[in-house]
Design a protein around this motif. Structure first.
Motif, PDB file in Angstrom:
ATOM      1  N   GLY A 264       0.753  -1.261  -0.122  1.00  0.00           N
ATOM      2  CA  GLY A 264       0.034   0.093  -0.048  1.00  0.00           C
ATOM      3  C   GLY A 264       0.622   1.418   0.004  1.00  0.00           C
ATOM      4  O   GLY A 264       0.450   2.406   0.055  1.00  0.00           O
TER       5      GLY A 264
ATOM      6  N   ASN B 107       0.420   4.659  -2.365  1.00  0.00           N
ATOM      7  CA  ASN B 107      -0.721   5.397  -1.959  1.00  0.00           C
ATOM      8  C   ASN B 107      -0.295   6.936  -1.259  1.00  0.00           C
ATOM      9  O   ASN B 107      -0.949   7.682  -1.226  1.00  0.00           O
ATOM     10  CB  ASN B 107      -1.785   4.982  -1.136  1.00  0.00           C
ATOM     11  CG  ASN B 107      -2.443   3.827  -1.765  1.00  0.00           C
ATOM     12  OD1 ASN B 107      -3.213   3.965  -2.893  1.00  0.00           O
ATOM     13  ND2 ASN B 107      -2.160   2.483  -1.319  1.00  0.00           N
TER      14      ASN B 107
ATOM     15  N   LYS C 275      -5.984   7.867   4.002  1.00  0.00           N
ATOM     16  CA  LYS C 275      -5.251   6.945   3.017  1.00  0.00           C
ATOM     17  C   LYS C 275      -5.368   5.530   3.800  1.00  0.00           C
ATOM     18  O   LYS C 275      -5.603   4.678   3.131  1.00  0.00           O
ATOM     19  CB  LYS C 275      -3.974   7.347   2.706  1.00  0.00           C
ATOM     20  CG  LYS C 275      -3.847   8.576   1.631  1.00  0.00           C
ATOM     21  CD  LYS C 275      -2.773   9.026   1.408  1.00  0.00           C
ATOM     22  CE  LYS C 275      -2.392  10.118   0.555  1.00  0.00           C
ATOM     23  NZ  LYS C 275      -2.641  10.034  -0.876  1.00  0.00           N
TER      24      LYS C 275
ATOM     25  N   LEU D 234      -7.290   2.272   2.546  1.00  0.00           N
ATOM     26  CA  LEU D 234      -6.289   0.964   2.247  1.00  0.00           C
ATOM     27  C   LEU D 234      -7.148  -0.065   3.027  1.00  0.00           C
ATOM     28  O   LEU D 234      -7.193  -1.278   2.534  1.00  0.00           O
ATOM     29  CB  LEU D 234      -5.088   1.337   2.436  1.00  0.00           C
ATOM     30  CG  LEU D 234      -4.007   0.233   2.357  1.00  0.00           C
ATOM     31  CD1 LEU D 234      -3.775   0.204   0.886  1.00  0.00           C
ATOM     32  CD2 LEU D 234      -2.658   0.958   2.746  1.00  0.00           C
TER      33      LEU D 234
END
Lengths: 490, 490
Positions: free
Chosen positions: B466, B469, B482, B486
């Motif tokens: 992740g 991001n 975020k 996620l």
């Protein structure tokens, strides 16, 4: 039975087609893709995170302007700028690292310690891929940063050798501030810069009309397009001073024009370098108001590149970086604690540079302190308490400093004392101007650590084709290495 | 004929299998993938780009150490920290932005202007996904940044309410510096912190042996694991002072232990926050040497997380950020121009904090200036010219400053003058200590703009599942947003 065979055959063919399509899709996604055809490299001289931040905060909170393009980049990296001799780099060494990937002598341009010349990324793109090249700067076109893309010299100050390399570069577009320091050689006797460039196939133009008329490099050849209305240094005036000058031709206009000019009929790629050169000058002088206007002007040029990018998103790569941070800018100051008063900067409507010229005038005419004070109020919005400007008046201590600086500025420069303590107070600048600048900066909550560069890494912002390669922390030489790899250059 | 049919059938089956395999492959590559099960969030208090850079340069050029983990992160973002009241944030507001995604009152923790409490990312992960939670800090466990993950209070200074929330959080591991300010309530009469926590199901342990013995949260329940050998503030001593103290339990050790403890049998995910809390303290005091050791210590904790990451690369996400920059640190100084002399910082072997205690001793015993000078040389490597230390001796002006500061430090604090000019010179710190710190910092080429925070955005470094991001520029509230997206949290 034949029917079944037919059916199976059709099914097999369909499957085969599907497999092929999927395989193609996967392989398309796997391969790095076609290299970018249109590359913009923006170099803010003296442009670090603090400069980006102060302009962003000023733009949003004081101007209420649209978001800066700078903040819209998806990929961010940070480049360390450490040089051979020092952890704080000088400009020629820094641009050599970016342009040709070498760490060299502080004042050298693309030439290493053994005297070997290194081809720049611009030269490689021209020679190997036939890309057309543009070099744009708000600084003089033969100064270190723009020269970093075409010159190979032991000293950045070898002016004529650099101008000769410019003329022999074959790059299609030079634009922005003027070339300075040209001296006719004997064989050139009686000829000026225009003739000299003409002999090398360049048209030297310096009116808005002529620049606007430019069509394409393919049709019109090579140009040196100099903005009209330059300041005494032969450079585009500071954005903050623009209103006092007739319309120049901005970095943004050059960027737009250069992209059109090089794009032409779309048969070739291009590489355009745009230097925001005077960000550095403003930071050397620790002048925050001049700085923020200069960054916002630089951002305008980036917006012009973004407009091109939106028309050619798959083929365009935009990179924005700096060569080093200048000034050790802090967006905070002991006396103002956790507050910023950025609207104080909006009171300033003149650069340190232009105000210094005014101060020279005051010295010549012997203008008394009391008559200078209204001028300070007029251009910087500060002065002694007068019942009206309660927010940012100058207290007793401030007025004492201002008076002492005035006395110094009224003395002939050759008769002024100059010890480290004067240097710490005024740098190499006009004492009165610097004192005003420091007072207004501090009242806004801004402070500076040095008149020189600092070791802070520079941001590397990337957008478009290949942008994902520019994330992470790396040395500034990697900017060259990453471009070289991405474009598969020798 | 049958044979052909068979052949076609087999071919068709093979094709079908290929199509399916490819489709699966593509879809696997297309979907965002499984959310990270193991998340480390490192928050350096007062940790901005300048702090990261100075530690990096010091580590490579003076210590010659391995590359800092900080520089190995692939994805970089930058978070603006602007707060509701000011462009320069305070710590409680900043951590609320990161932990629960709200911009609130300066001193509030996860509670908005309407008084609404907001669930933090740690609480969401615990409630919705059953992740086990660890909170580690070199600052007191009930101070703003660690409290930002479990507390919801109008004031960060409502100590007992915060300690109660800690005890009721149900988080499995609290580790690092001590909880301070606990006062027994009436119903708790006669009981101390250990009993209070025990009643809430927490084991309070504070010896190396007990912490090392910890097995897993699944087996051993919840703990508050406090490092032994704390300084007078109840915090882990500064890394620079470590040698003068028996072995404490470092941030790196807590991080490693906490990850093992929460991982257990691998049946649950975890979320571990690690605050490098005293980076901020060192920066408030403008003490570069103490700062770099503190950042390198913080980096050690990040290395511990990286070791875990390398064992679980697909399931782990590591994020490193700061709540704000502190000090307006410039890695450059007017007087030293384009040079840094970072080895000067290596001469300093004591923090401003510990040296201040020594100065209190000099005052009590009336130690004369001449006898203090050798102590200054011993701990900071500077002093008047003695024929041996030609590099960094103190000149006449420096010695005058030092003497004036000594005189001030020898005066009872209640009898000292304290105007803005004393504040600008010494902040709220011991005058002699601050003068030495400023002199050594400046001689190293380092300068500071403020004793407070600055508006510089903080880096956001991300690695693992992740991580992509977290690139780009955004507000610090986006770190929460975020993560929430996620992990698909409500």
């Amino acid at each position: 039975m034949r029917r079944y065979i037919k059916l199976f055959a059709i099914l097999t063919a369909v499957m085969l087609a599907l497999v092929l399509a999927l395989a193609l899709f996967v392989s398309f996604r796997e391969t790095p893709g076609v290299a970018p055809r249109y590359i913009f490299l923006f170099v803010g001289d003296g442009f670090g995170y603090p400069q980006l931040t102060l302009a962003t905060l000023y733009n949003s909170s004081v101007l209420g302007g649209d978001e800066l393009a700078l903040n819209s980049f998806e990929y961010i990296g940070s480049a360390y700028t450490e040089n051979t001799y020092s952890q704080i780099t000088e400009s020629a060494g820094a641009i050599s690292a970016i342009a040709s990937g070498i760490k060299t002598d502080n004042e050298s341009l693309n030439i290493d310690f053994e005297g070997k010349k290194h081809e720049t990324i611009a030269e490689k793109l021209k020679r190997q891929l036939g890309y057309k090249i543009g070099v744009i700067s708000s600084d003089n076109l033969n100064r270190a940063t723009p020269a970093g893309f075409y010159a190979h010299q032991k000293s950045r100050y070898d002016t004529m050798a650099i101008i000769l390399e410019l003329a022999e570069s074959g790059f299609e577009y030079f634009g922005g501030s003027d070339i300075v320091g040209f001296i006719s050689t004997e064989s050139m006797a009686g000829k000026g810069l225009r003739d000299f460039l003409g002999e090398h196939g360049y048209r030297y133009i310096n009116t808005r009309e002529d620049i606007e008329k430019l069509g394409s490099a393919a049709a019109d050849g090579k140009v040196v397009a100099v903005s009209p209305m330059l300041d005494p240094y032969g450079t585009i005036p500071y954005a903050i001073d623009k209103e006092r000058h007739a319309d120049s031709f901005t970095l943004a206009e050059h960027t737009k024009k250069c992209a059109e000019f090089l794009y032409g009929d779309g048969k070739n790629g291009f590489f355009i370098v745009v230097e925001g050169g005077k960000i550095d000058w403003a930071c050397h002088a620790n002048d925050a108001a001049t700085l923020v206007h200069e960054v916002i002007d630089f951002d305008g040029a980036i917006k012009a590149a973004l407009a091109f990018y939106h028309r050619h998103p798959k083929e365009t790569l935009i990179i924005v970086t700096g060569d080093h941070e200048t000034g050790g800018l802090s967006i905070g100051y002991s006396e103002t604690g956790t507050r910023l008063y950025l609207h104080q900067l909006a009171e300033q409507t003149i650069s340190y540079s232009e105000f210094s010229f005014l101060v020279q005038g005051y010295r010549r005419t012997g203008t008394p302190f009391e008559e200078v004070l209204p001028e300070i109020r007029r251009y910087f919005g500060i002065g002694p308490y007068d019942g009206e400007n309660a927010d940012f008046y100058l207290g007793y201590g401030d007025m004492e400093k201002l008076r002492a600086a005035y006395d110094m500025s009224m003395t002939d420069p050759s008769e002024r004392p100059f010890t480290m303590s004067e240097y710490m107070a005024y740098g190499f600048y006009d004492p009165l101007t610097m004192t005003i600048i420091k007072l207004t900066n501090n009242k806004a909550g801004i402070s500076w650590g040095t008149y020189s560069h600092s070791a802070l890494p520079v941001p590397v912002l990337a957008m478009g084709n290949g942008a994902e390669n520019f994330t992470g922390f790396y040395k500034n030489t990697e900017i060259f290495a990453k471009l070289k790899k991405l474009l598969d250059l020798d």
